[in-house]
Design a protein around this motif. Sequence first.
Motif, PDB file in Angstrom:
ATOM      1  N   THR A  37       0.833  -1.205   0.000  1.00 47.68           N
ATOM      2  CA  THR A  37       0.000   0.000   0.000  1.00 47.68           C
ATOM      3  C   THR A  37       0.867   1.255   0.000  1.00 47.68           C
ATOM      4  O   THR A  37       0.634   2.186  -0.776  1.00 47.68           O
ATOM      5  CB  THR A  37      -0.953   0.004   1.217  1.00 47.68           C
ATOM      6  N   GLU A  38       1.866   1.277   0.840  1.00 45.25           N
ATOM      7  CA  GLU A  38       2.757   2.440   0.918  1.00 45.25           C
ATOM      8  C   GLU A  38       3.543   2.608  -0.378  1.00 45.25           C
ATOM      9  O   GLU A  38       3.724   3.724  -0.869  1.00 45.25           O
ATOM     10  CB  GLU A  38       3.706   2.312   2.108  1.00 45.25           C
ATOM     11  N   PRO A  48      -4.193   3.199  -3.678  1.00 46.87           N
ATOM     12  CA  PRO A  48      -2.991   2.454  -3.297  1.00 46.87           C
ATOM     13  C   PRO A  48      -3.235   1.080  -2.691  1.00 46.87           C
ATOM     14  O   PRO A  48      -2.498   0.145  -2.981  1.00 46.87           O
ATOM     15  CB  PRO A  48      -2.280   3.356  -2.295  1.00 46.87           C
ATOM     16  N   LYS A  49      -4.269   0.928  -1.859  1.00 49.91           N
ATOM     17  CA  LYS A  49      -4.488  -0.363  -1.221  1.00 49.91           C
ATOM     18  C   LYS A  49      -4.780  -1.442  -2.252  1.00 49.91           C
ATOM     19  O   LYS A  49      -4.174  -2.517  -2.240  1.00 49.91           O
ATOM     20  CB  LYS A  49      -5.630  -0.268  -0.210  1.00 49.91           C
ATOM     21  N   GLU A  50      -5.689  -1.161  -3.159  1.00 56.92           N
ATOM     22  CA  GLU A  50      -6.050  -2.143  -4.189  1.00 56.92           C
ATOM     23  C   GLU A  50      -4.923  -2.320  -5.203  1.00 56.92           C
ATOM     24  O   GLU A  50      -4.598  -3.425  -5.618  1.00 56.92           O
ATOM     25  CB  GLU A  50      -7.334  -1.726  -4.909  1.00 56.92           C
ATOM     26  N   GLU A  55      -0.409  -4.946  -8.218  1.00 57.34           N
ATOM     27  CA  GLU A  55       0.934  -4.872  -8.808  1.00 57.34           C
ATOM     28  C   GLU A  55       1.798  -6.056  -8.382  1.00 57.34           C
ATOM     29  O   GLU A  55       2.590  -6.554  -9.173  1.00 57.34           O
ATOM     30  CB  GLU A  55       1.615  -3.552  -8.437  1.00 57.34           C
ATOM     31  N   LEU A  56       1.628  -6.507  -7.147  1.00 57.45           N
ATOM     32  CA  LEU A  56       2.429  -7.641  -6.669  1.00 57.45           C
ATOM     33  C   LEU A  56       2.050  -8.960  -7.323  1.00 57.45           C
ATOM     34  O   LEU A  56       2.802  -9.921  -7.237  1.00 57.45           O
ATOM     35  CB  LEU A  56       2.316  -7.768  -5.148  1.00 57.45           C
TER      36      LEU A  56
END
Length: 90
Positions: A37-38, A48-50, A55-56
Amino acid sequence: MSEFIISPCPANTGNPRRLTEKQETFACEYARARNATEAARRAGYASPKERGHKELTKGHIQARVNQLTADEARAEAERREKDTVIDLAG
């Protein structure tokens, strides 16, 4: 476990798939903090959380994170080895 400092992000030479600027920033920030998230927030993603989680899940981004982590681990081992040699010689 020690926290790695990766600054600035080394060139992406080992990953055949080109990352966007945001993806590269995300990978670099994730390798630093291990917080998706960061890392997504610092990369400039709107959600950012989603987006961090999403992305990972991408193999080419995970490969870049792995490359950065391995590069920094090698650099840290070399620094420790050098410090040991200096200690033994001193």
